[in-house]
Design a protein around this motif. Structure first.
Motif, PDB file in Angstrom:
ATOM      1  N   GLY A  85       0.821  -1.208   0.000  1.00 49.19           N
ATOM      2  CA  GLY A  85       0.000   0.000   0.000  1.00 49.19           C
ATOM      3  C   GLY A  85       0.849   1.248   0.000  1.00 49.19           C
ATOM      4  N   ILE A  86       1.737   1.329   0.988  1.00 50.11           N
ATOM      5  CA  ILE A  86       2.593   2.517   1.039  1.00 50.11           C
ATOM      6  C   ILE A  86       3.459   2.582  -0.203  1.00 50.11           C
ATOM      7  N   GLY A  87       3.839   1.370  -0.729  1.00 49.41           N
ATOM      8  CA  GLY A  87       4.615   1.357  -1.966  1.00 49.41           C
ATOM      9  C   GLY A  87       3.901   2.127  -3.062  1.00 49.41           C
ATOM     10  N   VAL A  88       2.620   1.841  -3.232  1.00 49.79           N
ATOM     11  CA  VAL A  88       1.856   2.544  -4.273  1.00 49.79           C
ATOM     12  C   VAL A  88       1.931   4.046  -4.038  1.00 49.79           C
ATOM     13  N   LEU A  89       1.601   4.464  -2.789  1.00 47.27           N
ATOM     14  CA  LEU A  89       1.562   5.906  -2.500  1.00 47.27           C
ATOM     15  C   LEU A  89       2.932   6.529  -2.747  1.00 47.27           C
ATOM     16  N   VAL A  90       4.002   5.859  -2.287  1.00 48.07           N
ATOM     17  CA  VAL A  90       5.349   6.418  -2.460  1.00 48.07           C
ATOM     18  C   VAL A  90       5.640   6.628  -3.934  1.00 48.07           C
ATOM     19  N   LEU A  91       5.284   5.632  -4.753  1.00 51.46           N
ATOM     20  CA  LEU A  91       5.618   5.755  -6.176  1.00 51.46           C
ATOM     21  C   LEU A  91       4.818   6.891  -6.800  1.00 51.46           C
ATOM     22  N   LEU A  92       3.524   7.033  -6.405  1.00 48.03           N
ATOM     23  CA  LEU A  92       2.740   8.157  -6.922  1.00 48.03           C
ATOM     24  C   LEU A  92       3.400   9.466  -6.509  1.00 48.03           C
ATOM     25  N   TYR A  93       3.796   9.516  -5.218  1.00 46.01           N
ATOM     26  CA  TYR A  93       4.446  10.724  -4.697  1.00 46.01           C
ATOM     27  C   TYR A  93       5.722  11.014  -5.482  1.00 46.01           C
ATOM     28  N   ALA A  94       6.511   9.948  -5.714  1.00 47.74           N
ATOM     29  CA  ALA A  94       7.784  10.139  -6.406  1.00 47.74           C
ATOM     30  C   ALA A  94       7.567  10.743  -7.781  1.00 47.74           C
ATOM     31  N   ALA A  95       6.447  10.369  -8.414  1.00 49.54           N
ATOM     32  CA  ALA A  95       6.191  10.882  -9.759  1.00 49.54           C
ATOM     33  C   ALA A  95       6.119  12.402  -9.756  1.00 49.54           C
ATOM     34  N   SER A  96       5.667  13.005  -8.639  1.00 52.98           N
ATOM     35  CA  SER A  96       5.664  14.479  -8.610  1.00 52.98           C
ATOM     36  C   SER A  96       6.937  15.020  -7.982  1.00 52.98           C
ATOM     37  N   TYR A  97       7.607  14.210  -7.144  1.00 52.18           N
ATOM     38  CA  TYR A  97       8.793  14.708  -6.430  1.00 52.18           C
ATOM     39  C   TYR A  97       9.925  14.974  -7.404  1.00 52.18           C
ATOM     40  N   PHE A  98      10.155  14.027  -8.312  1.00 54.37           N
ATOM     41  CA  PHE A  98      11.296  14.180  -9.214  1.00 54.37           C
ATOM     42  C   PHE A  98      10.899  15.031 -10.408  1.00 54.37           C
ATOM     43  N   SER A  99      11.811  15.932 -10.790  1.00 56.59           N
ATOM     44  CA  SER A  99      11.572  16.691 -12.018  1.00 56.59           C
ATOM     45  C   SER A  99      11.850  15.754 -13.196  1.00 56.59           C
ATOM     46  N   SER A 100      11.073  15.928 -14.246  1.00 62.47           N
ATOM     47  CA  SER A 100      11.087  14.928 -15.320  1.00 62.47           C
ATOM     48  C   SER A 100      12.461  14.847 -15.978  1.00 62.47           C
ATOM     49  N   ASP A 101      13.308  15.877 -15.818  1.00 60.92           N
ATOM     50  CA  ASP A 101      14.618  15.812 -16.490  1.00 60.92           C
ATOM     51  C   ASP A 101      15.691  15.236 -15.565  1.00 60.92           C
ATOM     52  N   ALA A 102      15.275  14.808 -14.375  1.00 63.31           N
ATOM     53  CA  ALA A 102      16.255  14.211 -13.471  1.00 63.31           C
ATOM     54  C   ALA A 102      16.812  12.928 -14.098  1.00 63.31           C
ATOM     55  N   PRO A 103      18.095  12.617 -13.882  1.00 61.31           N
ATOM     56  CA  PRO A 103      18.687  11.448 -14.526  1.00 61.31           C
ATOM     57  C   PRO A 103      18.270  10.150 -13.842  1.00 61.31           C
ATOM     58  N   HIS A 104      18.330   9.064 -14.608  1.00 57.31           N
ATOM     59  CA  HIS A 104      18.204   7.703 -14.049  1.00 57.31           C
ATOM     60  C   HIS A 104      16.869   7.467 -13.354  1.00 57.31           C
ATOM     61  N   LEU A 105      15.784   8.129 -13.774  1.00 58.50           N
ATOM     62  CA  LEU A 105      14.509   7.867 -13.104  1.00 58.50           C
ATOM     63  C   LEU A 105      14.094   6.417 -13.317  1.00 58.50           C
ATOM     64  N   GLY A 106      14.365   5.904 -14.532  1.00 55.80           N
ATOM     65  CA  GLY A 106      14.002   4.520 -14.807  1.00 55.80           C
ATOM     66  C   GLY A 106      14.713   3.589 -13.844  1.00 55.80           C
ATOM     67  N   ARG A 107      16.030   3.868 -13.628  1.00 58.12           N
ATOM     68  CA  ARG A 107      16.804   3.021 -12.715  1.00 58.12           C
ATOM     69  C   ARG A 107      16.188   3.069 -11.325  1.00 58.12           C
ATOM     70  N   LEU A 108      15.869   4.297 -10.872  1.00 58.19           N
ATOM     71  CA  LEU A 108      15.264   4.433  -9.540  1.00 58.19           C
ATOM     72  C   LEU A 108      13.999   3.601  -9.436  1.00 58.19           C
ATOM     73  N   ALA A 109      13.106   3.805 -10.421  1.00 60.37           N
ATOM     74  CA  ALA A 109      11.816   3.107 -10.365  1.00 60.37           C
ATOM     75  C   ALA A 109      12.044   1.604 -10.350  1.00 60.37           C
ATOM     76  N   GLY A 110      12.922   1.136 -11.247  1.00 59.16           N
ATOM     77  CA  GLY A 110      13.172  -0.301 -11.324  1.00 59.16           C
ATOM     78  C   GLY A 110      13.664  -0.848 -10.000  1.00 59.16           C
ATOM     79  N   LEU A 111      14.666  -0.160  -9.425  1.00 60.98           N
ATOM     80  CA  LEU A 111      15.214  -0.641  -8.148  1.00 60.98           C
ATOM     81  C   LEU A 111      14.130  -0.638  -7.076  1.00 60.98           C
TER      82      LEU A 111
END
Lengths: 930, 137, 500
Positions: A85-111
């Motif tokens: 549950g918190i995983g879902v919320l964290v990932l939704l939150y992260a989608a707004s936390y990181f600016s879209s041009d931040a590097p390695h977002l895919g790596r972060l999400a995958g990990l």
């Protein structure tokens, strides 16, 4: 269940590979996996609440009892819901936390997805080793996530610190698990819970080891230091790994084991002491932080301590309290991290001394923060309050001694918790406004822009949950009951109430709030008192000391053993080779008695040999040393003759001649004299000592070994069958080309490859050398001329050369029945070539041999190889020998067998090798700069 | 096995060892050859001694044990080959360094001096140099 | 199927001869090399299958009875090593063909490489102590050549160390054979198994220790390993990969084979082995921490890992030996892979010094993955193959109540993790500190992507196969247990070889 874990894994891999393209969307895609798992668990809940259990089994390494056993009971379901549950919320939150041009977002999400999967596996695994597996996976992913910004030294240090501490604990835990399984005979948690509780010293040791793992993972004192460091990670990650889930793994393990082992001697003292220490110390550190995130981090440490106490007590009541705290903490702590993340993101700082006043747009955030902070502080109408009440209630009537102490410590810790809860809210929202008002120049600090709704929503959801549970906790009753029951089979149903009536728990709650308030009011004084505590070395410092110590040891040890000097290495090896067997021989002394003194024939030759050896050892000039060595070689040949080994003698002579020639050819290049040995007396002594040891051991071992011969040698049969089946009268040669032809085969390949290497090395050198030498002025010419003046020598050499060639052929053919054979033949050709070389130099040699050395070598090897392989095609054994009697002119009748063909291969290879050797060393390289 | 030969072998081993423990490759090579001689003596004396094992030259019961002879022969030739290779190494080494001295491994020397885990420790120090809270009010 | 047994030895040798004759064309030589090793791999797999179904196969060279001639014995231990080794050899050869550089184009490279392959196969298959010596020499002499083909100064220097030490080992080997023959009158291993038992216990144990030292030098046991970290790193990376993966393991193989086959339980140096194992792993891993060069770190971890295998043997229990066998299988694959990755790092970054390269996780993410997986596996992180092997060892240790060595091994595996992580951080995370020399830097710039396809592909395949070992750990471990059973009770072996 396995399917869900696979989903996590696959999705994670996919995001790691292709995630970069998705940018921020990666997080939304990632949210799918935890969403699926949440939905699945919710679907299972009715069944779970009725006390049913979902489980799956998949064998992995049967021989080691390693298997994938998943089991979803009430408690596992709770943890899974929190993680997913918190995983879902964290990932939704992260989608707004990181600016879209931040590097390695895919790596972060995958990990993050991989981590979430491992975490789900951890809380659902019924198998200790599977639990360990997931445990380690979370450590590694956490390492990679903390170090996400790998250009930042802090992040790297924190990541390494976390990894080392948790892995160290993990390894201890692994050892504990194996011990535990060895004692109890199972790795299954469920079977441990059902079966009889094993006792004894081993189990005690095992438990301590396991708890080490739990404490390091859950950041208990004194291993807590890595957790605040881990705050170097981006906030969503801190919120998820380092407050809501991963750090709870240790608590989870304690909760699982406590009901089983709480009764054992070490458990309660250890767990309760550590837990309470962590509760208090962590809180005190939290009180002194200015960085909101660090404040929360130490707060987490403190709360984890409380959970360890509650679950570790191992009574149903305490467990209930622990369970409520677990849920409440997951809700409020993650939310508070979200808030910090938002503030950091919008205002650019997390320091309560620098935060700018937050404008009206921030109401929602402020409310969220207020509620969560209240829940953390244990204020009524928030979930945290229920947990605290339950906790006090649980220990109020505790069946074991010392519960009063525990209660007191808990109350103290809770006061501190209240205090830093207030500090958080105050520092983030109230203080900045006051600062602004007093300084009164809003002009400079423009109010930070308000966060978007998407950004705030996840926090609001959880804050809402905190209130709901705080007001109407009883909705949790069924779930709580089954969760507690899954740990304590005997526990009766749980009833959570906001109002228990007037009782000790309530009194303590009031006391807590009051005390906490005092701590806040007299903040300055408390701070100055706390400041004295900073004299205590922090965990970071200890860790650094350990790192340094490790560095020093590894340098010392490596510096000693790995000193890079060849003599030292050889010395150690020879000494070991001498001492170990000698020690064994002496320890169990079976001396066979002295053998015969020796044949009279041996004595003079042996003497000669030894003299030559000493000569070679003491010679001051390289050349004379080489000559002495040659003498020793010929003496060996003599010894062979006396001992009835004519073939050996022949070979030895030929080999010795060639070696000496090549040696001299090389020595020409080297300074004639050895430089004076500047070695110290000590070194000489060591050398002599090792030499003496080796000699002595060889002497003793040789006599003992020779004296204890038990059975007749296998060679008797060989002698018997050499002529009838081997078709040869020279038994040694028959052995070489028939009985043990495989040895010979291998041996000529050694010859071949060695000569290739020699040519390669010398040729590389040649190129280097020739750059120096001018064209045409090849010294070899001059030298050849010099010799050619003596026509007699030249002529005689040419005559001898052909004679020797013929002789070598005869040796080859006759070798099977008389001393000789391919080797000796080939080597004889070698010495003939040597003669040519001495007479005519390299040109002459080349002129003599019509084929390129490589061709001769390859042909010989191929011939031997094919003769060896041929029988296989006919279904025979490798190196089978077929033979027929033929009459060869000049040589008379002989049995011509494939053995002879094989021997011819040997012959050619040896010739080729000699030619190669002259290729390598023959030519004069440019004169040595002397 | 006789005392004389055992002693001879032992002496060769001792002298060989003494030479192998030196720095000049040419000395080391000589030492290795002496060691091999010693080993070969042990080899041929590991069987019974007697007449050359050639059928028709003597009564087979008086033959010297032929198997160790064959083994020793193989060993001799192999050592010969490797010695040639080793000489080539010395030759090359002379071309490169004007000497056949076996120098120490520089990397090892560096280790003996160098500072270990430097990066990790440095990172940790920077980490701690940044004050993480814990200041007064 | 007897005819299959000698194939892994003779086919590479025919290939070597042909490739010497075909000296003028590299293309032909490479074709020969790859073809031969493919045949060898297929033959080995076929052997594995037949042995697993029909029990061990004994081939008698020249058709002579065991004691007189030389026998080749394909039992479980031999064939499984053969399969792993031949696949590694094939993969590395492809990698070597793909790698730019003078050595790999030298006229002698292919033939030397094939002779090395033959030597390795021979060492695994032979059932004759002296023939084992010959096989060792084939392997070693080829390795001397491969190591020094370049003729660079550092290669010559470390080549000297390597050759001299190996020659010492060979001389000791001959000495050991001589002494053993003079005591037992045979060099056939199966025959020795019987005759050793009749020797007085003291002499027997002395032989056990002597052989341990002889093979311990090759296997790089403490205190006999010091030469290894000095010699290996200077050779070209595919060569080191083979050395690291196979040569030391051949030594371990010989130790396990001789100790279990020749010596009855009472004269097996179990305790000594455990002490040696502990020292080897500790000193090895400390050495690894002290390095700042990828190849050197990896070389030291070889040593440390050897300690684990010897530890398994030291218990002399079914579980222990099985763990050792499993560890060998796992380690051959993983270590070879790591050195190949090291080569790729050197190629892409222009250096293998941690201080000269850095931040490569951004430039070569694929390479990062190719390194991280085997590295974590080496450190024994679950669920990778290294974890299974570590667990097996710990399990065996606890079962035989050797808690001390178990504790040591756990601590060592933490340090091993640290040493791997140092490479990870140094190569992929940290910013490069010193500038690489312009020449290499240029090459590095050219190789910004992870590397040539012919180098990447075999590496990737090896990584995948190391994952496969973890996935198939169940059957593989079961096989290791059967192997261990065969080893610990050699009566079957002896009966097969010596038909009376």
């Amino acid at each position: 269940m396995i399917a869900i874990l696979v989903t996590f894994g696959v999705l994670g891999m996919v995001l790691l590979t292709f995630g970069e393209r998705l940018g921020r969307w990666a997080f939304l895609v990632a949210a799918l996996a935890p969403a699926v798992s949440t939905v699945w668990v919710c679907a299972q809940l009715p069944g779970i609440v009725d006390g049913r259990v979902v489980s799956e089994h998949l064998s992995w390494v049967g021989g080691l009892g390693l298997a994938i056993d998943l089991r979803l009971d009430g408690f596992a379901a709770t943890m899974t819901l929190i993680v997913s549950g918190i995983g879902v919320l964290v990932l939704l939150y992260a989608a707004s936390y990181f600016s879209s041009d931040a590097p390695h977002l895919g790596r972060l999400a995958g990990l993050l997805v991989l981590f979430a999967g491992a975490m789900v596996g951890l809380v659902q695994s019924d198998h200790l080793l599977l639990l360990y597996t997931c445990w380690e996976i979370t450590s590694v992913t956490s390492y990679l996530l903390i170090g996400n910004d790998h250009t930042d030294a802090d992040a790297r240090a924190a990541a390494l610190h976390a990894l080392l501490v948790t892995s160290a604990g993990g390894l201890a835990m692994l050892g504990g698990f194996v011990l535990l399984a060895a004692e109890s005979g199972t790795y299954r948690l469920s079977e441990l819970a059902d079966g009889a509780v094993p006792g004894g010293a081993t189990v005690t040791a095992a438990l301590v080891l396991v708890l080490l793992g739990a404490f390091t993972k859950s950041a208990q004192y004194p291993f807590h230091a890595w957790l605040p460091g881990a705050m170097a990670a981006p906030t969503p990650i801190s919120a998820y790994l380092h407050s809501a889930t991963m750090v709870k793994a240790g608590v989870y393990l304690v909760a699982r084991l406590a009901p089983i082992f709480a009764a054992t001697m070490v458990w309660r003292p250890l767990v309760l002491t550590i837990g309470l220490a962590t509760l208090v110390a962590g809180g005190l550190r939290a009180l002194r932080q200015h960085d909101l995130k660090l404040l929360l981090a130490f707060g987490t440490v403190s709360q984890l301590g409380l959970m360890v106490v509650l679950f570790g007590a191992g009574t149903p009541e305490a467990t209930t309290a622990g369970w409520v705290l677990l849920v409440a903490h997951a809700l409020f702590k993650a939310t508070l991290f979200f808030v910090v993340g938002i503030i950091d993101h919008q205002t650019g700082t997390r320091d309560i001394r620098e935060i700018t006043p937050l404008g009206p747009g921030w109401r929602r955030v402020e409310a969220t923060a207020a509620i969560s902070a209240a829940s953390m502080a244990g204020v009524p109408l928030a979930a945290g309050f229920i947990a605290k009440e339950e906790a006090y209630g649980a220990f109020a009537g505790m069946p074991f001694g010392g519960s009063a102490v525990v209660l007191a410590a808990m109350v103290g810790g809770s006061m501190i918790t209240f205090a830093y809860g207030v500090r958080f809210y105050w520092g983030a929202f109230v203080e900045p406004r006051r600062r602004a008002r007093t300084e009164g120049d809003e002009a400079e600090l423009e109010p930070a822009s308000a966060p978007s709704w998407r950004f705030v929503a996840p926090g609001v959801v959880m804050a809402g949950a905190s209130v709901a549970l705080g007001v109407a906790p009883q909705v949790l009753d069924p779930f709580a009951s089954v969760a507690v029951a899954s740990l304590h089979a005997t526990a009766e149903a749980v009833h959570l109430e906001l109002w228990h009536g007037f009782n000790l728990a309530l009194a303590l709650s009031v006391l807590t709030l009051g005390g906490g308030w005092l701590l806040v009011v007299f903040n300055r004084r408390t701070q100055s008192v706390l400041a004295t505590g900073s004299a205590v070395p922090t965990g970071e410092a200890v860790y650094l000391v350990l790192l340094r110590a490790l560095a020093v040891t590894s340098r010392r040890v490596t510096g000693i053993v790995q000193n890079g000097s060849l003599p030292a290495y050889s010395g150690v090896i020879l000494a070991t080779a001498a001492v170990l067997p000698a020690a064994v021989l002496l320890s169990s002394w079976d001396w066979p008695g002295w053998p015969a003194f020796g044949a009279s024939g041996d004595v003079p030759i042996a003497g000669l040999l030894i003299l030559a050896a000493f000569g070679a050892a003491t010679a001051r000039r390289r050349f004379s040393a080489a000559v002495f060595l040659g003498a020793a070689g010929y003496a060996m040949a003599g010894l062979f003759v006396v001992d009835g080994a004519p073939d050996l003698a022949l070979t030895q002579v030929a080999v010795e001649t060639l070696t000496t020639v090549v040696f001299v050819l090389v020595l020409r290049q080297l300074p004639d004299r050895f430089e004076r040995q500047s070695s110290s007396g000590r070194r000489r002594a060591v050398r002599l000592g090792v030499a003496g040891l080796v000699g002595a051991t060889v002497f003793v071992f040789a006599i003992i070994a020779g004296g204890s011969r038990i059975a007749p040698p296998v060679s008797d049969e060989i002698i018997a069958r050499a002529e009838p089946d081997g078709h040869g009268r020279n038994i040694v040669n028959v052995i070489l080309v028939d009985f043990r032809a495989l040895d010979t085969f291998g041996e000529i390949t050694v010859l071949a490859v060695a000569s290739i290497g020699a040519v390669a090395l010398a040729r590389v050198g040649r190129r280097v050398a020739e750059e120096g030498a001018e064209e045409g002025k090849e010294p070899v010419v001059a030298r050849a001329e010099g010799l050619n003046r003596i026509v007699f020598v030249d002529v005689s050499v040419r005559v001898i050369f052909h004679a020797v060639l013929m002789a070598s052929l005869w040796l080859l053919f006759a070798g099977h029945n008389a001393p000789g054979g391919g080797f000796v033949g080939g080597l004889l050709v070698g010495s003939a070539i040597t003669l040519r070389y001495i007479a005519g130099g390299m040109k002459d040699v080349r002129g003599r041999s019509r084929f390129r050395p490589w061709t001769v070598l390859g042909a010989g090897l191929l011939l031997a190889a094919l003769t060896a392989t041929f029988p296989l095609l006919g279904g025979g054994d490798v190196l089978d020998v077929a033979s027929a009697s033929v009459t060869v002119p000049l040589l008379g009748t002989a049995r011509l067998s494939t053995a002879l063909v094989f021997d011819t291969g040997v012959y050619l290879t040896v010739v080729g090798m000699v030619l190669m050797a002259f290729e390598a060393f023959g030519d004069e390289p440019a004169e040595a700069p002397t | 096995m006789t005392i004389v030969l055992a002693a001879t072998a032992a002496t060769l081993f001792a002298v060989g060892t003494y030479l192998v423990l030196q720095r000049k490759l040419s000395r080391i090579i000589i030492g290795l050859s002496l060691l091999t001689h010693g080993a070969n003596i042990l080899m041929i004396t590991s069987g019974r001694r007697g007449a050359p094992p050639i059928i028709g030259r003597a009564d087979p019961s008086t033959f010297a044990d032929p198997l160790p002879q064959a083994l020793a022969l193989t060993a001799i030739v192999i050592t010969f080959a490797v010695t040639i290779l080793l000489l080539a190494l010395g030759y090359r080494s002379w071309l490169l360094t004007d000497d056949d001295e076996v120098e120490d491994d520089l990397a090892d020397r560096a280790i003996a001096r160098g500072d270990i885990l430097r990066k990790e420790i440095a990172d940790q120090e920077t980490f701690m140099s940044h004050e993480h809270g814990d200041a007064g009010p | 199927m007897t005819w299959l047994v000698p194939v892994p030895i003779v086919v590479p040798l025919i290939g070597a001869a042909l490739s010497i004759l075909a000296g003028r064309s590299r293309g032909v030589q490479r074709t020969i090399g790859v073809t031969c090793l493919t045949i060898v791999s297929m033959a080995s797999v076929a052997l594995l299958v037949t042995v697993e179904q029909g029990g061990m196969i004994v081939a008698r060279a020249g058709g002579w009875p065991a004691q007189m001639g030389i026998v080749l014995v394909a039992d479980r231990f031999a064939v499984v090593m053969l399969v792993v080794a031949s696949l590694m050899l094939l993969g590395v050869l492809v990698y070597a063909i793909g790698e730019p550089g003078a050595e790999r184009n030298h006229v002698g490279f292919q033939s030397a490489y094939l002779i090395l392959a033959a030597g390795v196969s021979g060492s695994f298959l032979t059932g004759d102590l002296f023939n084992l010596f010959v096989a060792f020499e084939m392997m070693l002499t080829a390795s001397y050549v491969l190591m020094t083909l370049g003729g660079r100064n550092d290669q010559v220097r470390s080549g000297m160390t390597y050759v001299v030490i190996s020659l010492l080992a060979s001389t000791l080997f001959v000495t050991a054979v001589a002494l053993i023959y003079s005591a037992t009158g045979t060099v056939n291993m199966a025959d020795l198994a019987g005759r050793m038992a009749e020797l007085p216990p003291g002499v027997r144990s002395a032989f056990a220790v002597l052989l341990l030292v002889v093979f311990g030098i090759k296997a790089a046991l403490f205190p006999l390993f010091f030469w290894l970290p000095d010699s290996y790193p200077t050779a070209p990376s595919p060569i080191v990969a083979v050395f690291a993966g196979l040569l030391t393991k051949v030594g371990v193989y010989a130790i396990i084979r001789t100790q279990t086959l020749f010596f009855p339980p009472d004269s097996r140096p179990g305790t000594l082995l455990l002490w040696i194992a502990g020292a080897t792993m500790v000193v090895g891993v400390l050495g690894a921490l002290a390095q700042d060069d990828v190849k050197r770190i990896l070389s030291f971890t070889i040593v440390s890992q050897i300690g684990f295998m010897v530890m398994g043997l030291g218990f002399f229990t079914l579980a222990g030996v099985a763990a050792a066998v499993f560890a060998m299988i796992h380690h051959i694959v993983v270590k070879t892979t790591l050195f190949l990755t090291g080569g790729l790092i050197e190629h892409a970054g222009g250096s293998s010094r941690l201080t000269h390269i850095g931040g490569m996780v951004r430039t070569t993410p694929l390479l990062a993955a190719l390194f991280l997986l085997p590295a974590l596996s080496l450190a024994g992180v679950p669920p990778l193959s290294g974890f299974v092997s570590k667990l097996a060892l710990v399990d065996a240790g606890v079962a035989s109540q050797q808690y001390a060595i178990v504790g040591v091994s756990l601590i060592v595996s933490l340090l091993a993790l640290l040493s791997m992580i140092r490479i990870w951080a140094g190569v992929f995370w940290n910013p490069a500190e010193e500038e690489t020399e312009p020449a290499v830097a240029a090459e590095g710039a050219e190789g910004r992507r992870s590397g040539p396809l012919l180098m990447i592909t075999p590496t990737a395949i090896l990584v995948v196969s190391s994952l496969a070992i973890a996935a198939a750990a169940g059957p593989i471990y079961a096989f290791s247990e059967r192997t261990a059973a065969e080893l610990l009770d050699p009566t079957g072996y002896v009966a097969e070889v010596i038909e009376r």
